[in-house]
Design a protein around this motif. Structure first.
Motif, PDB file in Angstrom:
ATOM      1  N   ALA A   3     -33.442   9.770 -42.815  1.00 32.69           N
ATOM      2  CA  ALA A   3     -33.130   8.346 -42.910  1.00 32.69           C
ATOM      3  C   ALA A   3     -34.111   7.635 -43.838  1.00 32.69           C
ATOM      4  O   ALA A   3     -33.729   6.750 -44.614  1.00 32.69           O
ATOM      5  N   LEU A   4     -35.362   8.041 -43.778  1.00 35.66           N
ATOM      6  CA  LEU A   4     -36.371   7.443 -44.652  1.00 35.66           C
ATOM      7  C   LEU A   4     -36.095   7.756 -46.113  1.00 35.66           C
ATOM      8  O   LEU A   4     -36.145   6.867 -46.981  1.00 35.66           O
ATOM      9  N   LEU A   5     -35.800   9.019 -46.387  1.00 37.81           N
ATOM     10  CA  LEU A   5     -35.508   9.407 -47.768  1.00 37.81           C
ATOM     11  C   LEU A   5     -34.283   8.680 -48.292  1.00 37.81           C
ATOM     12  O   LEU A   5     -34.257   8.223 -49.447  1.00 37.81           O
ATOM     13  N   ALA A   6     -33.232   8.569 -47.466  1.00 39.94           N
ATOM     14  CA  ALA A   6     -32.025   7.861 -47.885  1.00 39.94           C
ATOM     15  C   ALA A   6     -32.316   6.393 -48.162  1.00 39.94           C
ATOM     16  O   ALA A   6     -31.799   5.800 -49.118  1.00 39.94           O
ATOM     17  N   ALA A   7     -33.157   5.790 -47.319  1.00 40.88           N
ATOM     18  CA  ALA A   7     -33.483   4.375 -47.502  1.00 40.88           C
ATOM     19  C   ALA A   7     -34.279   4.142 -48.777  1.00 40.88           C
ATOM     20  O   ALA A   7     -34.051   3.172 -49.507  1.00 40.88           O
ATOM     21  N   LEU A   8     -35.214   5.026 -49.059  1.00 43.02           N
ATOM     22  CA  LEU A   8     -36.070   4.861 -50.240  1.00 43.02           C
ATOM     23  C   LEU A   8     -35.386   5.260 -51.535  1.00 43.02           C
ATOM     24  O   LEU A   8     -35.875   4.917 -52.616  1.00 43.02           O
ATOM     25  N   ALA A   9     -34.274   5.977 -51.439  1.00 38.80           N
ATOM     26  CA  ALA A   9     -33.606   6.470 -52.648  1.00 38.80           C
ATOM     27  C   ALA A   9     -32.957   5.363 -53.458  1.00 38.80           C
ATOM     28  O   ALA A   9     -32.731   5.516 -54.661  1.00 38.80           O
ATOM     29  N   ASP A  10     -32.645   4.244 -52.819  1.00 37.80           N
ATOM     30  CA  ASP A  10     -32.006   3.129 -53.517  1.00 37.80           C
ATOM     31  C   ASP A  10     -33.059   2.352 -54.313  1.00 37.80           C
ATOM     32  O   ASP A  10     -34.062   1.919 -53.754  1.00 37.80           O
ATOM     33  N   PRO A  11     -32.852   2.142 -55.621  1.00 32.12           N
ATOM     34  CA  PRO A  11     -33.860   1.434 -56.437  1.00 32.12           C
ATOM     35  C   PRO A  11     -34.172   0.026 -55.927  1.00 32.12           C
ATOM     36  O   PRO A  11     -35.331  -0.413 -55.993  1.00 32.12           O
ATOM     37  N   ALA A  12     -33.159  -0.676 -55.413  1.00 35.07           N
ATOM     38  CA  ALA A  12     -33.397  -2.036 -54.916  1.00 35.07           C
ATOM     39  C   ALA A  12     -34.308  -2.001 -53.689  1.00 35.07           C
ATOM     40  O   ALA A  12     -35.216  -2.835 -53.546  1.00 35.07           O
ATOM     41  N   ARG A  13     -34.092  -1.040 -52.801  1.00 35.09           N
ATOM     42  CA  ARG A  13     -34.938  -0.947 -51.619  1.00 35.09           C
ATOM     43  C   ARG A  13     -36.345  -0.474 -51.977  1.00 35.09           C
ATOM     44  O   ARG A  13     -37.328  -0.886 -51.360  1.00 35.09           O
ATOM     45  N   TRP A  14     -36.434   0.414 -52.957  1.00 29.59           N
ATOM     46  CA  TRP A  14     -37.749   0.856 -53.404  1.00 29.59           C
ATOM     47  C   TRP A  14     -38.550  -0.307 -53.979  1.00 29.59           C
ATOM     48  O   TRP A  14     -39.760  -0.415 -53.754  1.00 29.59           O
ATOM     49  N   ARG A  15     -37.877  -1.209 -54.689  1.00 30.05           N
ATOM     50  CA  ARG A  15     -38.549  -2.405 -55.226  1.00 30.05           C
ATOM     51  C   ARG A  15     -39.076  -3.273 -54.081  1.00 30.05           C
ATOM     52  O   ARG A  15     -40.199  -3.788 -54.136  1.00 30.05           O
ATOM     53  N   LEU A  16     -38.316  -3.409 -53.010  1.00 37.26           N
ATOM     54  CA  LEU A  16     -38.771  -4.184 -51.858  1.00 37.26           C
ATOM     55  C   LEU A  16     -39.996  -3.534 -51.218  1.00 37.26           C
ATOM     56  O   LEU A  16     -40.932  -4.222 -50.799  1.00 37.26           O
ATOM     57  N   VAL A  17     -39.993  -2.201 -51.140  1.00 37.15           N
ATOM     58  CA  VAL A  17     -41.130  -1.487 -50.566  1.00 37.15           C
ATOM     59  C   VAL A  17     -42.394  -1.740 -51.400  1.00 37.15           C
ATOM     60  O   VAL A  17     -43.487  -1.970 -50.854  1.00 37.15           O
ATOM     61  N   THR A  18     -42.264  -1.713 -52.713  1.00 38.71           N
ATOM     62  CA  THR A  18     -43.437  -1.950 -53.565  1.00 38.71           C
ATOM     63  C   THR A  18     -43.956  -3.372 -53.400  1.00 38.71           C
ATOM     64  O   THR A  18     -45.180  -3.598 -53.430  1.00 38.71           O
ATOM     65  N   LEU A  19     -43.073  -4.326 -53.223  1.00 40.85           N
ATOM     66  CA  LEU A  19     -43.503  -5.711 -53.006  1.00 40.85           C
ATOM     67  C   LEU A  19     -44.174  -5.885 -51.649  1.00 40.85           C
ATOM     68  O   LEU A  19     -45.181  -6.588 -51.517  1.00 40.85           O
ATOM     69  N   LEU A  20     -43.636  -5.237 -50.636  1.00 43.64           N
ATOM     70  CA  LEU A  20     -44.211  -5.364 -49.299  1.00 43.64           C
ATOM     71  C   LEU A  20     -45.521  -4.586 -49.183  1.00 43.64           C
ATOM     72  O   LEU A  20     -46.328  -4.860 -48.283  1.00 43.64           O
ATOM     73  N   ALA A  21     -45.738  -3.610 -50.077  1.00 44.80           N
ATOM     74  CA  ALA A  21     -47.020  -2.906 -50.075  1.00 44.80           C
ATOM     75  C   ALA A  21     -48.150  -3.861 -50.459  1.00 44.80           C
ATOM     76  O   ALA A  21     -49.301  -3.668 -50.041  1.00 44.80           O
ATOM     77  N   GLU A  22     -47.851  -4.894 -51.235  1.00 42.99           N
ATOM     78  CA  GLU A  22     -48.862  -5.868 -51.658  1.00 42.99           C
ATOM     79  C   GLU A  22     -49.240  -6.816 -50.518  1.00 42.99           C
ATOM     80  O   GLU A  22     -50.411  -7.097 -50.292  1.00 42.99           O
ATOM     81  N   ARG A  23     -48.216  -7.290 -49.786  1.00 41.14           N
ATOM     82  CA  ARG A  23     -48.460  -8.163 -48.630  1.00 41.14           C
ATOM     83  C   ARG A  23     -47.140  -8.425 -47.925  1.00 41.14           C
ATOM     84  O   ARG A  23     -46.065  -8.263 -48.528  1.00 41.14           O
TER      85      ARG A  23
END
Length: 292
Positions: A3-23
């Motif tokens: 489920a994690l891999l499937a969620a991260l595979a989408d470029p839009a969701r990956w962009r959200l993850v990178t933003l949330l890594a900041e704060r």
């Protein structure tokens, strides 16, 4: 993990993850930063939350999302273990890359018929077991099929008539092709030239190209010498009649036959010299075929 891999595979969701890594950030701000509509952003965040990689809480009128680092660290560790497996010394990827280098070299050299004629290889192994036992593993179809293939292949069909003029027919399949649905990996045909039990075996073996043509003729001269601990095996391999398209086969001789002999050595070391091999057909005129 899936489920994690499937969620991260989408470029839009990956962009959200990178933003949330900041704060931690609210949905509205995340939508603005990604240039997406807020309903779409909410759906992506909900998918990430179900996968366990983000968490959220309401603060007044806003919902704030934050990244959970533990699942990412677990994923990184799992990916690291995969990389370590692929990179292990002497592993299959190392062999694959070594074959690739050989293949590149041989293809450059294959400019015309006879390009590899006279090429020779020598293989030496000190084996457990008497020359008589080693001879059986070299000539009896049931025993020969246990080791006469590189690591990634299996013998699916074999005929070996261990006498002068005796016929040899060999077929390989992928080692994991249990039902025979994958294309045959290779075929070869040959003839025995000399057979002195426990002492000397010589034969010719010709791999076949995909179109059925002759790739080359390999001349194998195998000597057995008794030692205090077993048998010294000395194999001389010489090529004649090489076709232009035989580079793929020539590139694999040193690696493939070396792996086969290593498997033979392991089998002999593991088996008791007194093993009767009662489950093995000892008639060397046997056509050993796959059950598939």
């Amino acid at each position: 993990m899936d489920a994690l891999l499937a969620a991260l595979a989408d470029p839009a969701r990956w962009r959200l993850v990178t933003l949330l890594a900041e704060r931690p950030r609210p949905v509205g701000v995340l939508a603005q930063l990604t240039g997406a509509r807020q309903p779409q952003t909410t759906k992506h965040l909900q998918t990430l939350e179900r996968a366990g990689v983000v968490t959220s809480q309401r603060s007044g009128q806003r919902r704030i999302y934050a990244l959970r680092s533990a699942p990412l660290r677990d994923l990184a560790a799992a990916l690291g273990r995969l990389a370590d497996t692929a990179d292990r010394a002497g592993g299959s990827r190392e062999t694959f890359e070594r074959y690739g280098l050989n293949l590149h070299t041989e293809r450059l050299a294959a400019e015309g018929s006879g390009w590899a004629d006279g090429r020779s290889f020598r293989f030496l192994r000190s084996l457990t077991g008497s020359p008589e036992l080693v001879w059986r593993h070299l000539t009896e179809a049931g025993l020969l099929a246990r080791w006469w293939a590189p690591d990634d292949l299996r013998v699916s069909e074999l005929v070996f008539e261990a006498g002068p003029g005796g016929r040899i027919a060999l077929e390989y399949r992928d080692a994991e092709d249990a039902d025979g649905s994958d294309p045959v990996a290779g075929r070869a045909e040959g003839v025995v030239d000399e057979a002195r039990p426990g002492e000397h075996l010589a034969y010719r073996l010709s791999p076949r190209l995909p179109d059925g043509g002759l790739a080359f003729t390999s001349h194998l001269d195998i000597g057995l010498r008794p030692t205090g601990t077993g048998t010294d095996l000395d194999v001389h391999w010489r090529i004649t009649d090489s076709a232009v398209d035989s580079a793929d086969f020539v590139a694999g001789i040193e690696i493939g036959f070396g792996q086969s002999l290593d498997r033979l050595a392991a089998i002999l070391a593991a088996d008791s010299p007194d093993t009767d091999d009662t489950n093995t057909n000892t008639n060397t005129n046997t056509d050993m075929r796959s059950t598939t």
